[in-house]
Design an enzyme around this catalytic site. Structure first.
Site, PDB file in Angstrom:
ATOM      1  N   GLU A 136     -23.680  34.630  -7.140  1.00 12.22           N
ATOM      2  CA  GLU A 136     -23.571  34.733  -5.689  1.00 12.22           C
ATOM      3  C   GLU A 136     -23.223  33.346  -5.146  1.00 12.22           C
ATOM      4  O   GLU A 136     -23.714  32.345  -5.669  1.00 12.22           O
ATOM      5  CB  GLU A 136     -24.898  35.162  -5.032  1.00 12.22           C
ATOM      6  CG  GLU A 136     -25.228  36.633  -5.164  1.00 12.22           C
ATOM      7  CD  GLU A 136     -25.986  36.925  -6.436  1.00 12.22           C
ATOM      8  OE1 GLU A 136     -26.551  35.971  -7.016  1.00 12.22           O
ATOM      9  OE2 GLU A 136     -26.016  38.085  -6.871  1.00 12.22           O
ATOM     10  N   ASN A 181     -19.435  28.528   1.621  1.00 13.12           N
ATOM     11  CA  ASN A 181     -19.261  27.488   0.591  1.00 13.12           C
ATOM     12  C   ASN A 181     -17.837  27.549   0.030  1.00 13.12           C
ATOM     13  O   ASN A 181     -17.579  28.059  -1.064  1.00 13.12           O
ATOM     14  CB  ASN A 181     -20.307  27.670  -0.523  1.00 13.12           C
ATOM     15  CG  ASN A 181     -20.310  26.510  -1.513  1.00 13.12           C
ATOM     16  OD1 ASN A 181     -19.385  25.692  -1.524  1.00 13.12           O
ATOM     17  ND2 ASN A 181     -21.337  26.445  -2.339  1.00 13.12           N
ATOM     18  N   TYR A 186     -14.900  28.734  -8.340  1.00 15.80           N
ATOM     19  CA  TYR A 186     -15.074  29.961  -9.130  1.00 15.80           C
ATOM     20  C   TYR A 186     -13.772  30.770  -9.192  1.00 15.80           C
ATOM     21  O   TYR A 186     -13.426  31.310 -10.243  1.00 15.80           O
ATOM     22  CB  TYR A 186     -16.217  30.801  -8.555  1.00 15.80           C
ATOM     23  CG  TYR A 186     -17.544  30.074  -8.596  1.00 15.80           C
ATOM     24  CD1 TYR A 186     -17.989  29.479  -9.779  1.00 15.80           C
ATOM     25  CD2 TYR A 186     -18.350  29.961  -7.467  1.00 15.80           C
ATOM     26  CE1 TYR A 186     -19.192  28.800  -9.825  1.00 15.80           C
ATOM     27  CE2 TYR A 186     -19.558  29.289  -7.507  1.00 15.80           C
ATOM     28  CZ  TYR A 186     -19.972  28.704  -8.681  1.00 15.80           C
ATOM     29  OH  TYR A 186     -21.161  28.022  -8.731  1.00 15.80           O
TER      30      TYR A 186
HETATM   31  C1  LIG Z   1     -19.357  23.102  -6.080  1.00 15.78           C
HETATM   32  C2  LIG Z   1     -19.500  21.824  -6.942  1.00 15.78           C
HETATM   33  C3  LIG Z   1     -20.367  22.138  -8.149  1.00 15.78           C
HETATM   34  C4  LIG Z   1     -18.089  21.394  -7.395  1.00 15.78           C
HETATM   35  O1  LIG Z   1     -18.270  20.246  -8.233  1.00 15.78           O
HETATM   36  P1  LIG Z   1     -17.079  19.204  -8.459  1.00 15.78           P
HETATM   37  O2  LIG Z   1     -17.444  18.372  -9.650  1.00 15.78           O
HETATM   38  O3  LIG Z   1     -16.738  18.496  -7.214  1.00 15.78           O
HETATM   39  O4  LIG Z   1     -15.891  20.204  -8.822  1.00 15.78           O
HETATM   40  P2  LIG Z   1     -14.476  19.830  -9.435  1.00 15.78           P
HETATM   41  O5  LIG Z   1     -14.182  18.374  -9.293  1.00 15.78           O
HETATM   42  O6  LIG Z   1     -14.390  20.454 -10.800  1.00 15.78           O
HETATM   43  O7  LIG Z   1     -13.522  20.590  -8.427  1.00 15.78           O
HETATM   44  C5  LIG Z   1     -13.479  21.997  -8.384  1.00 15.78           C
HETATM   45  C6  LIG Z   1     -12.540  22.405  -7.260  1.00 15.78           C
HETATM   46  O8  LIG Z   1     -13.150  22.194  -5.994  1.00 15.78           O
HETATM   47  C7  LIG Z   1     -12.370  21.302  -5.209  1.00 15.78           C
HETATM   48  N1  LIG Z   1     -13.262  20.423  -4.469  1.00 15.78           N
HETATM   49  C8  LIG Z   1     -14.331  19.780  -4.947  1.00 15.78           C
HETATM   50  N2  LIG Z   1     -14.900  19.060  -3.949  1.00 15.78           N
HETATM   51  C9  LIG Z   1     -14.143  19.291  -2.848  1.00 15.78           C
HETATM   52  C10 LIG Z   1     -14.217  18.867  -1.488  1.00 15.78           C
HETATM   53  N3  LIG Z   1     -15.190  18.044  -1.069  1.00 15.78           N
HETATM   54  N4  LIG Z   1     -13.280  19.301  -0.619  1.00 15.78           N
HETATM   55  C11 LIG Z   1     -12.298  20.127  -1.015  1.00 15.78           C
HETATM   56  N5  LIG Z   1     -12.170  20.588  -2.299  1.00 15.78           N
HETATM   57  C12 LIG Z   1     -13.080  20.166  -3.177  1.00 15.78           C
HETATM   58  C13 LIG Z   1     -11.569  20.520  -6.189  1.00 15.78           C
HETATM   59  O9  LIG Z   1     -10.393  20.000  -5.601  1.00 15.78           O
HETATM   60  C14 LIG Z   1     -11.280  21.550  -7.243  1.00 15.78           C
HETATM   61  O10 LIG Z   1     -10.222  22.393  -6.875  1.00 15.78           O
HETATM   62  P3  LIG Z   1      -8.816  22.236  -7.606  1.00 15.78           P
HETATM   63  O11 LIG Z   1      -9.057  22.537  -9.055  1.00 15.78           O
HETATM   64  O12 LIG Z   1      -8.009  23.268  -6.909  1.00 15.78           O
HETATM   65  O13 LIG Z   1      -8.401  20.838  -7.357  1.00 15.78           O
HETATM   66  C15 LIG Z   1     -20.082  20.643  -6.109  1.00 15.78           C
HETATM   67  O14 LIG Z   1     -19.305  20.509  -4.943  1.00 15.78           O
HETATM   68  C16 LIG Z   1     -21.537  20.831  -5.748  1.00 15.78           C
HETATM   69  O15 LIG Z   1     -22.415  20.516  -6.542  1.00 15.78           O
HETATM   70  N6  LIG Z   1     -21.767  21.324  -4.523  1.00 15.78           N
HETATM   71  C17 LIG Z   1     -23.144  21.527  -4.029  1.00 15.78           C
HETATM   72  C18 LIG Z   1     -23.832  22.640  -4.769  1.00 15.78           C
HETATM   73  C19 LIG Z   1     -23.031  23.917  -4.718  1.00 15.78           C
HETATM   74  O16 LIG Z   1     -22.522  24.342  -3.677  1.00 15.78           O
HETATM   75  N7  LIG Z   1     -22.953  24.581  -5.877  1.00 15.78           N
HETATM   76  C20 LIG Z   1     -22.306  25.881  -6.015  1.00 15.78           C
HETATM   77  C21 LIG Z   1     -23.257  26.881  -5.481  1.00 15.78           C
HETATM   78  S1  LIG Z   1     -22.823  28.527  -5.919  1.00 15.78           S
END
Ligand SMILES: CC(C)(COP(=O)(O)OP(=O)(O)OC[C@H]1O[C@@H](n2cnc3c(N)ncnc32)[C@H](O)[C@@H]1OP(=O)(O)O)[C@@H](O)C(=O)NCCC(=O)NCCS
Length: 158
Positions: A110, A115, A122
């Site tokens: 979920e 988000n 995903y």
């Molecule tokens: C969601 C999360 C795990 C992504 O981690 P991350 O290490 O930044 O992810 P990645 O670097 O592998 O990027 C994944 C995608 O998200 C995008 N992305 C990551 N941060 C971003 C931001 N601040 N703004 C826009 N896009 C973003 C990346 O560009 C990438 O997309 P792409 O492959 O099309 O370029 C991180 O933002 C996080 O921990 N967020 C808070 C907790 C959360 O929401 N977890 C998921 C709950 S279900």
């Protein structure tokens, strides 16, 4: 595409000794965070809880419950200073591979409708939208719906 990482991420199982760092990151990343008890219960229940480290530094974690050939991704979190370097996707790919090795058929999760970053992560990893769960999450005003997503891990017999 996110910027590439210079250091290779390393994955290991979460231990009770990690919970201080895990909970500190959880508090940074979520407005409605899991408690320490949620993590220790996950460990006690035998959920698959992993830590990811980069250059020896703790940078994130994931929690997955499994049962009846299915997995439920309950938490995935990367430290703010390490985000946007491909670590979220790398951890998701690591989790997916471990679940394939365990002969798991499908992963569910979920994610909050609001988000956009999680949803994008995903979707890019192949998860498809199954529907919504109404009022699944607490929110600043009332409740927020969850989007339910699914990733099949094994090809269906033709
Ligand atoms: C969601 C999360 C795990 C992504 O981690 P991350 O290490 O930044 O992810 P990645 O670097 O592998 O990027 C994944 C995608 O998200 C995008 N992305 C990551 N941060 C971003 C931001 N601040 N703004 C826009 N896009 C973003 C990346 O560009 C990438 O997309 P792409 O492959 O099309 O370029 C991180 O933002 C996080 O921990 N967020 C808070 C907790 C959360 O929401 N977890 C998921 C709950 S279900």
């Amino acid at each position: 595409m996110s910027a590439m990482l210079d250091e290779h991420p390393r994955y290991r199982s979460m231990m009770s000794a990690d919970l201080e760092l895990v909970v500190a990151l959880e508090l940074k990343n979520y407005e409605f965070p899991w408690t320490r008890g949620n993590f220790s219960d996950s460990l006690a229940a035998g959920y698959l809880c992993w830590i990811v480290e980069c250059a020896g530094e703790f940078v994130g974690y994931s929690v997955v419950a499994t049962g009846a050939g299915e997995a439920h991704l309950l938490n995935l979190s990367i430290a703010p200073t390490w985000q946007r370097r491909g670590l979220g996707r790398a951890m998701l790919d690591f989790v997916t591979e471990r679940l394939r090795e365990l002969q798991i058929d499908k992963i569910y999760l979920e994610v909050r409708l609001s988000n956009a970053i999680g949803r994008r992560l995903y979707a890019r990893a192949g998860f498809r939208e199954l529907g919504t769960r109404r009022g699944y999450y607490p929110a600043a005003q009332g409740r927020e719906d969850a989007l339910v997503m699914e990733l099949p891990l094994r090809a269906l017999p033709s």
